[in-house]
Scaffold this motif. Structure first.
Motif: not given
Length: 756
Positions: A742, A537, A526, A495-496, A482, A746
């Protein structure tokens, strides 16, 4: 591109030079022949449509102060394929407009010389030959091409200033003739406007369709927006001013031509008798021979300034397209000494020359140019509406919708009224589509992927919101994921989804409490980090017997574009089969990361990319490199291995392909290395120790599914540096810039467990 050297005066002069003169002199006769005196109203209504279009241009110019005009706006809010089509037709329309003005210049020059010859006692019969007109036209294109190659601003504004003065003299002469009654009494003069619309509304529409091109040219100001100082303010003002000046010239001139310049039988009859020479004939009627020569002078200056403006604007469209690889990249090269897009100018001038020589009479192509501009202006209105909506405005803009409807309506009418125009447009579009698919598509898509990664705002403007699924097996990794996502991702785009799957069966006694604690830790980390960084997220917890199957189910049900899996122990027994089972069941791109605990991808300054010369994973690599280039410059090395016994021809072919691939994918400085060995994993392992990150593409099976492959596993066994594997499915949706940004986020600190 050269520095911003155009101010309000220069930008307005460019628009006036493109609009005023050529269109009105060439098309006034056509308009009066179609609609009678109502041609005056036709030009006025076209002016209203043009002002609506200029308003949409102004909205987009304030939002995107760059060169390229319609092409750039289409690229920002639509796909690269649609942008290519828009740029291709706009480039063609400006080229054809330039040909029309070059041939028009030649026609006016010949007309003047033919009348001047007998007065001087000379016989110039050869001047009237068709080859002479083409030679004069080609010469004009060559001169202005040379001027634009040598100087950023072209040949100056002398022709534009001169023709405005000439038109002012013509209008003043007409009003003086009206006042003194030399063309008849005022009542008789006004009576020539009756009947005002002898052909009714159909004739009015015909005149509008034929003459809309006469107001084209203000769009060229937007095409050179990157060269205008304070572009956000100057470009809209220059467009409005140039259109206003054009209408201030056009409407009074048309009134003069239809009244004091018309014979007793009326302007429509005169226009049908001499369509092309109507304005010169009218000027001679109320000003004598001096009026005739004023029109010849205005015609010469008008055609030259309009030719210069269209050549200038079209070359900038070609330059912008080449920078995006939607035209060959050589067209995007600049002349070092002058800072001008010399190749784009030469290419545009060459196209004008070819069309002038091949066609000679471009009446159908001129109608096609009008049709193309109407369609492209409708797309400008559409782009303005999309940009407004995707920028967060709750209500759509009404004026762009009205403008788009009017442009499309006129375009449809033009295609029906002049079927040759539709055929020319179809032929050019077919040629462009073939060129794009055969030669340009791979490079254009890579350049677009890299541009989206460097500027994630493109994804939002194009209305995309990609979803990246990140399975989490270790709560310790949630906070870092995050944290990095908050640093890298663009606000409100994409979006995640963090996924934690709790096994229903197979856990030892007392592990349910541990699973609940893990879930709480994942959610707490998160949410806490998300609230701290204003980036939250999504988190999903599921319970399932088959963890890998549940990941596949969620990926498909959520329509994920990317699934990212962190695996510190990639070569552990059983991992390969589970991963390939997951890959075979999902319709998404796959990113696999092997890296030590607490590793962050920002630490990767030196990146090694083993490639084979194929483009299966080029788009994913381009997005990854573009995302990394946003934060800082990286050292990138493309490595290609060949067997020692490869023939010289194969070596040259592969080296050329790999160098082109590296040029298209890299978002900054790069090197290309070639190794000749029977053990391709050995140079990767050796050079990998000198780099911070190795990025490889997965192998592709016959049915199009990516697989880890023996080569990647061998590299993983021999090395311990961070490793990223990219897998792209043929039927998966295109990974957007934000999706990869994104994904990059990650990748940074995968958990220590061997499962997702």
């Amino acid at each position: 591109m050269s520095e911003r050297h155009l101010g309000l005066y220069g930008a307005t002069a460019l628009g006036v030079g493109a609009i005023v003169g050529g269109g009105i002199l060439a098309l006034a006769g056509v308009a009066f022949a179609s609609a009678g005196p109502a041609a005056i109203l036709a030009f006025g209504l076209n002016g209203g449509i043009a002002f609506l279009t200029a308003m949409s241009f102004a909205r987009l110019a304030r939002r995107f102060p760059e060169s390229g005009g319609i092409y750039t706006y289409a690229k920002k809010v639509l796909s690269i394929e649609v942008a290519f089509v828009v740029g291709w037709v706009v480039w063609f329309a400006s080229i054809v407009a330039g040909v029309l003005y070059a041939l028009g210049f030649a026609a006016f020059l010949i007309e003047g010389l033919q009348r001047l010859g007998p007065a001087l006692g000379a016989s110039w019969d050869w001047i009237g030959q068709g080859r002479t007109q083409i030679a004069f036209a080609v010469g004009a294109v060559a001169v202005y091409s040379l001027l634009l190659v040598q100087r950023s601003a072209g040949g100056g504004n002398a022709a534009t200033i001169g023709k405005v003065i000439v038109f002012a003299v013509l209008i003043a002469g007409g009003f003086i003739a009206w006042l003194v009654g030399s063309a008849g009494s005022p009542a008789e003069t006004l009576g020539r406007l009756s009947p005002f619309a002898p052909e009714g509304s159909l004739g009015l529409l015909q005149a509008m369709g034929y003459t809309f091109i006469a107001l084209q040219g203000f769009d060229l100001i937007a095409a050179v927006g990157g060269e205008v100082r304070d572009s956000r303010r100057t470009v809209p003002r220059a467009m409005y001013l140039s259109l206003g000046i054009a209408l201030v010239v056009y409407i009074p001139l048309l009134v003069i031509v239809a009244t004091v310049g018309a014979p007793s039988e009326g302007i429509q009859a005169a226009a049908r008798a001499n369509t092309e020479g109507l304005v010169a004939e009218a000027a001679e009627r109320f000003m004598g021979p001096a009026g005739y020569w004023f029109v010849i002078g205005a015609g010469l200056l008008s055609m030259l300034s309009a030719l210069q403006a269209n050549l200038f604007g079209a070359s900038r469209v070609a330059f912008s397209m080449a920078r995006d690889r939607t035209l060959p990249h050589q067209v995007g090269e600049m002349r070092g000494r002058t800072g001008t897009p010399a190749v784009a100018v030469v290419a545009t001038g060459a196209m004008m020359t070819l069309i002038a020589v091949a066609v000679g009479n471009v009446a159908s192509a001129g109608a096609a140019s009008s049709l193309i501009f109407l369609i492209s202006f409708a797309m400008v209105h559409w782009a303005a509406m999309l940009a407004r909506r995707r920028s967060g405005h709750p209500r759509p803009a009404a004026l762009p919708a009205v403008g788009a409807a009017l442009c499309l309506g006129l375009a449809i009418f033009q295609a029906i009224a002049v079927p040759e125009a539709g055929r020319v447009v179809a032929l050019w579009l077919g040629l462009g589509v073939a060129l794009y698919l055969i030669l340009l598509a791979p490079g254009a898509r890579l350049a677009d992927a890299s541009a989206q990664a460097r500027d994630p705002d493109l994804a939002r403007l194009r209305g995309r919101s990609p979803l990246v699924l990140v399975p989490i097996g270790n709560p310790a990794s949630a906070a870092s994921l995050v944290d990095v996502a908050a640093t890298v991702r663009a606000p409100s785009v994409g979006r995640i989804l963090l996924l934690s799957v709790i096994p229903r069966e197979g856990r030892p006694a007392g592990s349910r409490d541990a699973a609940v604690r893990d879930a709480k830790d994942i959610l707490g980390e998160s949410v806490g980090r998300g609230l701290e960084d204003a980036v939250l997220p999504e988190t999903l917890f599921t319970i399932a017997s088959d963890v890998w199957g549940e990941i596949a189910r969620v990926a498909n049900s959520q329509t994920c574009e990317t699934v990212l899996v962190g695996l510190p122990r990639l070569t552990e027994p059983g991992v390969e089969s589970r991963l390939e089972g997951l890959i075979s069941r999902i319709a998404a791109d796959v990113v696999i990361v092997r890296a030590p605990l607490r590793w962050r991808i920002e630490e990767a300054r030196r990146i090694l990319l083993p490639v084979k010369g194929r483009r299966d994973h080029s788009e994913l690599r381009a997005r990854l490199l573009g995302s990394l280039a946003r934060s800082s410059e990286r050292s990138v090395t493309f490595l290609c291995t060949l067997p020692p016994d490869a023939s010289p021809d194969r070596r040259r072919r592969v080296e050329r392909t790999v160098r082109q691939l590296a040029r298209d994918e890299a978002a900054g400085p790069y090197d290309v290395a070639f190794e000749h060995t029977d053990d391709p994993a050995a140079p990767v392992a050796r050079l990998g120790r000198e780099h911070d990150l190795v990025v490889m593409g997965m192998e592709r099976r016959a049915r199009g599914e990516p697989a880890i492959g023996a080569f990647a596993l061998e590299v993983a066994r021999r090395t311990d540096m961070p490793l990223i594997l990219l897998g792209r499915r043929r039927h998966a949706g295109t990974l957007t810039a934000q999706g990869l940004a994104q994904a990059v986020s990650t990748m940074q600190r995968p958990g220590p467990r061997s499962g997702p």
